[in-house]
Scaffold this motif. Structure first.
Motif, PDB file in Angstrom:
ATOM      1  N   TRP A  22       0.826  -1.217   0.000  1.00 33.32           N
ATOM      2  CA  TRP A  22       0.000   0.000   0.000  1.00 33.32           C
ATOM      3  C   TRP A  22       0.857   1.264   0.000  1.00 33.32           C
ATOM      4  CZ3 TRP A  22       0.696   3.100   4.298  1.00 33.32           C
ATOM      5  CH2 TRP A  22       1.269   2.481   5.437  1.00 33.32           C
ATOM      6  N   ILE A  23       2.085   1.156   0.529  1.00 36.84           N
ATOM      7  CA  ILE A  23       2.965   2.331   0.564  1.00 36.84           C
ATOM      8  C   ILE A  23       3.271   2.814  -0.856  1.00 36.84           C
ATOM      9  CG2 ILE A  23       5.341   3.018   1.088  1.00 36.84           C
ATOM     10  CD1 ILE A  23       5.116   1.512   3.714  1.00 36.84           C
ATOM     11  N   LYS A  24       3.390   1.858  -1.794  1.00 35.23           N
ATOM     12  CA  LYS A  24       3.629   2.199  -3.207  1.00 35.23           C
ATOM     13  C   LYS A  24       2.326   2.449  -3.964  1.00 35.23           C
ATOM     14  CE  LYS A  24       5.322  -1.936  -3.842  1.00 35.23           C
ATOM     15  NZ  LYS A  24       5.917  -3.166  -4.403  1.00 35.23           N
ATOM     16  N   GLY A  25       1.210   2.411  -3.242  1.00 30.84           N
ATOM     17  CA  GLY A  25      -0.069   2.559  -3.929  1.00 30.84           C
ATOM     18  C   GLY A  25      -0.514   1.309  -4.648  1.00 30.84           C
ATOM     19  N   GLU A  26       0.097   0.155  -4.285  1.00 34.56           N
ATOM     20  CA  GLU A  26      -0.258  -1.107  -4.938  1.00 34.56           C
ATOM     21  C   GLU A  26      -0.641  -2.171  -3.918  1.00 34.56           C
ATOM     22  OE1 GLU A  26       3.297  -2.106  -7.071  1.00 34.56           O
ATOM     23  OE2 GLU A  26       3.262  -0.240  -8.240  1.00 34.56           O
ATOM     24  N   PRO A  27      -1.697  -1.928  -3.138  1.00 35.88           N
ATOM     25  CA  PRO A  27      -2.065  -2.907  -2.100  1.00 35.88           C
ATOM     26  C   PRO A  27      -2.340  -4.271  -2.714  1.00 35.88           C
ATOM     27  CG  PRO A  27      -3.862  -1.336  -2.486  1.00 35.88           C
ATOM     28  CD  PRO A  27      -2.663  -0.810  -3.220  1.00 35.88           C
ATOM     29  N   SER A  28      -1.901  -5.313  -2.003  1.00 38.80           N
ATOM     30  CA  SER A  28      -2.009  -6.672  -2.540  1.00 38.80           C
ATOM     31  C   SER A  28      -3.419  -7.227  -2.417  1.00 38.80           C
ATOM     32  CB  SER A  28      -1.054  -7.595  -1.787  1.00 38.80           C
ATOM     33  OG  SER A  28      -1.511  -7.758  -0.440  1.00 38.80           O
ATOM     34  N   GLY A  29      -4.228  -6.640  -1.532  1.00 37.46           N
ATOM     35  CA  GLY A  29      -5.559  -7.190  -1.280  1.00 37.46           C
ATOM     36  C   GLY A  29      -5.572  -8.208  -0.155  1.00 37.46           C
ATOM     37  N   ARG A  30      -4.409  -8.625   0.309  1.00 35.47           N
ATOM     38  CA  ARG A  30      -4.344  -9.619   1.397  1.00 35.47           C
ATOM     39  C   ARG A  30      -4.475  -8.933   2.765  1.00 35.47           C
ATOM     40  NH1 ARG A  30      -0.035 -11.335  -1.908  1.00 35.47           N
ATOM     41  NH2 ARG A  30       1.417 -10.239  -0.537  1.00 35.47           N
ATOM     42  N   GLY A  31      -5.181  -9.583   3.671  1.00 40.93           N
ATOM     43  CA  GLY A  31      -5.397  -9.023   4.999  1.00 40.93           C
ATOM     44  C   GLY A  31      -4.271  -9.347   5.961  1.00 40.93           C
ATOM     45  N   GLU A  32      -3.051  -8.890   5.624  1.00 40.58           N
ATOM     46  CA  GLU A  32      -1.893  -9.202   6.466  1.00 40.58           C
ATOM     47  C   GLU A  32      -0.978  -8.000   6.611  1.00 40.58           C
ATOM     48  OE1 GLU A  32      -1.294 -13.685   4.799  1.00 40.58           O
ATOM     49  OE2 GLU A  32       0.507 -12.594   5.451  1.00 40.58           O
ATOM     50  N   THR A  33      -0.552  -7.732   7.827  1.00 35.78           N
ATOM     51  CA  THR A  33       0.469  -6.730   8.104  1.00 35.78           C
ATOM     52  C   THR A  33       1.468  -7.369   9.065  1.00 35.78           C
ATOM     53  OG1 THR A  33      -1.149  -4.943   7.894  1.00 35.78           O
ATOM     54  CG2 THR A  33       0.910  -4.412   8.993  1.00 35.78           C
ATOM     55  N   ARG A  34       2.745  -7.261   8.755  1.00 34.20           N
ATOM     56  CA  ARG A  34       3.788  -7.789   9.639  1.00 34.20           C
ATOM     57  C   ARG A  34       4.864  -6.732   9.820  1.00 34.20           C
ATOM     58  NH1 ARG A  34       3.093 -12.481   6.302  1.00 34.20           N
ATOM     59  NH2 ARG A  34       4.748 -11.771   4.914  1.00 34.20           N
ATOM     60  N   GLY A  35       5.470  -6.724  10.990  1.00 36.40           N
ATOM     61  CA  GLY A  35       6.559  -5.781  11.173  1.00 36.40           C
ATOM     62  C   GLY A  35       7.338  -6.021  12.446  1.00 36.40           C
ATOM     63  N   TRP A  36       8.517  -5.393  12.499  1.00 34.09           N
ATOM     64  CA  TRP A  36       9.308  -5.350  13.723  1.00 34.09           C
ATOM     65  C   TRP A  36       8.832  -4.149  14.528  1.00 34.09           C
ATOM     66  CZ3 TRP A  36      13.019  -9.056  14.814  1.00 34.09           C
ATOM     67  CH2 TRP A  36      13.419  -9.873  13.738  1.00 34.09           C
ATOM     68  N   PHE A  37       8.736  -4.326  15.851  1.00 31.04           N
ATOM     69  CA  PHE A  37       8.216  -3.278  16.714  1.00 31.04           C
ATOM     70  C   PHE A  37       9.207  -2.959  17.831  1.00 31.04           C
ATOM     71  CE2 PHE A  37       6.278  -2.001  20.693  1.00 31.04           C
ATOM     72  CZ  PHE A  37       5.372  -1.019  20.336  1.00 31.04           C
ATOM     73  N   GLY A  38       9.501  -1.685  17.986  1.00 31.82           N
ATOM     74  CA  GLY A  38      10.269  -1.215  19.135  1.00 31.82           C
ATOM     75  C   GLY A  38       9.833   0.196  19.468  1.00 31.82           C
ATOM     76  N   LEU A  39      10.376   0.731  20.556  1.00 30.58           N
ATOM     77  CA  LEU A  39      10.110   2.126  20.908  1.00 30.58           C
ATOM     78  C   LEU A  39      11.278   2.972  20.418  1.00 30.58           C
ATOM     79  CD1 LEU A  39       8.502   1.321  24.307  1.00 30.58           C
ATOM     80  CD2 LEU A  39       7.385   2.597  22.455  1.00 30.58           C
ATOM     81  N   ALA A  40      10.962   4.181  19.934  1.00 24.59           N
ATOM     82  CA  ALA A  40      11.976   5.011  19.278  1.00 24.59           C
ATOM     83  C   ALA A  40      13.133   5.352  20.218  1.00 24.59           C
ATOM     84  CB  ALA A  40      11.339   6.292  18.734  1.00 24.59           C
ATOM     85  N   ASP A  41      12.838   5.505  21.509  1.00 30.61           N
ATOM     86  CA  ASP A  41      13.907   5.868  22.441  1.00 30.61           C
ATOM     87  C   ASP A  41      14.641   4.651  22.981  1.00 30.61           C
ATOM     88  OD1 ASP A  41      12.090   4.839  24.257  1.00 30.61           O
ATOM     89  OD2 ASP A  41      11.757   6.706  25.341  1.00 30.61           O
ATOM     90  N   GLY A  42      14.335   3.478  22.456  1.00 32.11           N
ATOM     91  CA  GLY A  42      15.073   2.282  22.838  1.00 32.11           C
ATOM     92  C   GLY A  42      14.607   1.610  24.103  1.00 32.11           C
ATOM     93  N   ARG A  43      13.495   2.091  24.694  1.00 31.97           N
ATOM     94  CA  ARG A  43      12.988   1.430  25.901  1.00 31.97           C
ATOM     95  C   ARG A  43      12.721  -0.048  25.619  1.00 31.97           C
ATOM     96  NH1 ARG A  43       8.407  -0.701  28.386  1.00 31.97           N
ATOM     97  NH2 ARG A  43       7.837   0.129  30.435  1.00 31.97           N
ATOM     98  N   PRO A  44      13.214  -0.940  26.480  1.00 36.75           N
ATOM     99  CA  PRO A  44      12.938  -2.363  26.273  1.00 36.75           C
ATOM    100  C   PRO A  44      11.441  -2.662  26.435  1.00 36.75           C
ATOM    101  CG  PRO A  44      14.727  -2.049  27.867  1.00 36.75           C
ATOM    102  CD  PRO A  44      14.090  -0.707  27.651  1.00 36.75           C
ATOM    103  N   ALA A  45      11.015  -3.772  25.852  1.00 32.76           N
ATOM    104  CA  ALA A  45       9.620  -4.201  25.968  1.00 32.76           C
ATOM    105  C   ALA A  45       9.371  -4.841  27.330  1.00 32.76           C
ATOM    106  CB  ALA A  45       9.287  -5.199  24.865  1.00 32.76           C
ATOM    107  N   ASP A  46       8.163  -4.654  27.828  1.00 36.10           N
ATOM    108  CA  ASP A  46       7.709  -5.382  29.010  1.00 36.10           C
ATOM    109  C   ASP A  46       6.225  -5.705  28.811  1.00 36.10           C
ATOM    110  OD1 ASP A  46       6.470  -2.976  29.442  1.00 36.10           O
ATOM    111  OD2 ASP A  46       7.305  -2.616  31.431  1.00 36.10           O
ATOM    112  N   ALA A  47       5.607  -6.275  29.850  1.00 33.82           N
ATOM    113  CA  ALA A  47       4.201  -6.675  29.696  1.00 33.82           C
ATOM    114  C   ALA A  47       3.336  -5.474  29.334  1.00 33.82           C
ATOM    115  CB  ALA A  47       3.700  -7.334  30.984  1.00 33.82           C
TER     116      ALA A  47
END
Lengths: 286, 286
Positions: free
Chosen positions: B180-205
């Protein structure tokens, strides 16, 4: 015996609520209501009341108390074990809008000294399933399952697992997911079956709340016999079911740390995904 | 700039709560507590406060109010749109046990005349993730995803979709699910990504409650641009995350009748499924 109907069936009689009139000391606060109900022994397993039946009782109360009739998303936290007998349901409105309304409900029973003990607390958003648009872009596929007559009914279930609930349901388990009945569980976290009510009552949005918690737990087929207490169950009702038996699938992918999830799909005879549900439950010791 | 830590980070500062003392007219009823909080503009998208950030605020309040620290299962119903600025959180205990405790919380903001308007209501059961057993029988598989450095960061996102929230997160989207970023969405209902906080805070519950509602909606890749209001979101936190970036997958299988579900998995660097979540949302008109 005449065919049961929506409104005249075991399920309807056993989820019937008696609203308390404001002025009986209860239900007078704005946006609140109070109902008396008798939890029927007919929906118990080894003395404990089935969680889906309890969810149906609370779902019926909110359908009465809120301006919209159907549960779109309903979450129940099971606090203490319910027993058959008298209970009180208290509802409270949170928000009403044109399309959706949100409210909560609690079911209480009574300690020996008469004080109320909370059994279940529910938070839900209601709408009108008849007002949904016709768009469907579903990639989910109905389960591959043998026809009903090739599945295992209650006569196949070991006698020590026959309970009052067995007599109220018309469950037919897919033999591929019911190897535990022969004492040879496959180890796979899957249970599939056809679901109906024993007296032939057709399915509706309310009885879907029963269907999402009525099959044997996946842990039986994972080789972990024993009680699987539900911590929390959330159900999304996505469509009014077409007439005929429902197909229900239950899947567990993440049994870890003493807890497991059960993911449920309910499909109707028109191959529509009518309900999705997930519960967090406690792993039996096996 | 020093590396952010759990307790000293943008996320922690912006979810910090000021408990009102009993006697300030509030929080005096047994089992209840009241907190003031300022919803930070840093977590908004086009003026609306992100639902995962709001869930984290409410999750922190319940972690303070209940005897157990970690959300095992938490459900939020989003009633009205939150804005940055002052808010009040009111908590109420439902049940406390040895292993689990259940409570609810509501977040309010203020109408022009000062009356409280409820934004979100939450029902949750808490426990202690450190007390979980070590058993793992998970059949779920971590997502196949390119390494973080081959994924798409915020510099790839179209300028009109850059928001305050973008600057708080370190999101890297799997290009296969971000056409979708290129304006060419695939039509599939899937989004995947790596997630972190910008300031580097580690993840917790607690930050997992943010992670389950932080990726772009699946509807972007389905070719349906526009706002996707969450009706209800339920998250199960199954394990304390290991250090390092998280992998988050979002899947939609049933877009129908004007609603869709988003199913979320969060995986840590030790290939453990640390959170499962599902939300019911309103389909954008596209």
């Amino acid at each position: 015996m005449a065919q049961a109907t929506i409104g005249n069936s075991e399920f309807d009689r056993d989820t019937a609520l008696r609203p308390r009139m404001p002025g009986e000391g209860d239900g007078a606060a704005p946006g609140t209501a109070v109902y008396d109900v008798d939890l029927s022994e007919g929906w118990t397993i080894l003395g404990a009341v089935n969680g889906g039946y309890l969810l149906s009782v609370l779902g019926r109360a909110l359908g009465d108390a809120l301006p919209h009739p159907d549960p779109f998303t309903i979450t129940a936290h099971y606090l203490t074990t319910s027993r058959s007998g008298p209970a009180v349901v208290r509802t409270q409105m949170a928000r009403t809008g044109r399309r959706l309304s949100t409210g909560q409900a609690s079911l209480f029973q009574f300690a020996e000294d008469g004080t109320e003990v909370e059994r279940i607390r529910v938070l839900a958003t209601y709408g009108d399933l008849d007002a949904l648009t016709d768009d469907v872009r579903t990639t989910a596929k109905p389960p591959a399952m043998p026809p009903l007559e090739h599945c295992l009914g209650s006569d196949a279930v070991p006698p020590h697992l026959i309970s009052e609930l067995t007599g109220r349901l018309d469950l037919r388990l897919d033999p591929a997911t019911a190897n535990w009945i022969k004492g040879e569980p496959s180890g796979r976290g899957e249970t599939r079956g056809w679901f109906g009510l024993a007296d032939g009552r057709p399915a509706d949005a309310l009885s879907l709340l029963l269907a999402v918690d009525a099959l044997p737990p996946t842990t039986f087929e994972m080789g972990l016999p024993g009680w699987v207490p539900t911590v929390e169950l959330t159900a999304h009702i996505r469509r009014r079911p077409a007439p005929g038996p429902l197909r229900v699938t239950v899947t567990t992918r993440n049994l870890a740390g003493g807890f497991l999830e059960e993911d449920v799909e309910v499909w109707d005879t028109e191959d529509r995904l009518v309900a999705q549900a997930r519960q967090l439950a406690v792993t039996p010791r096996g």
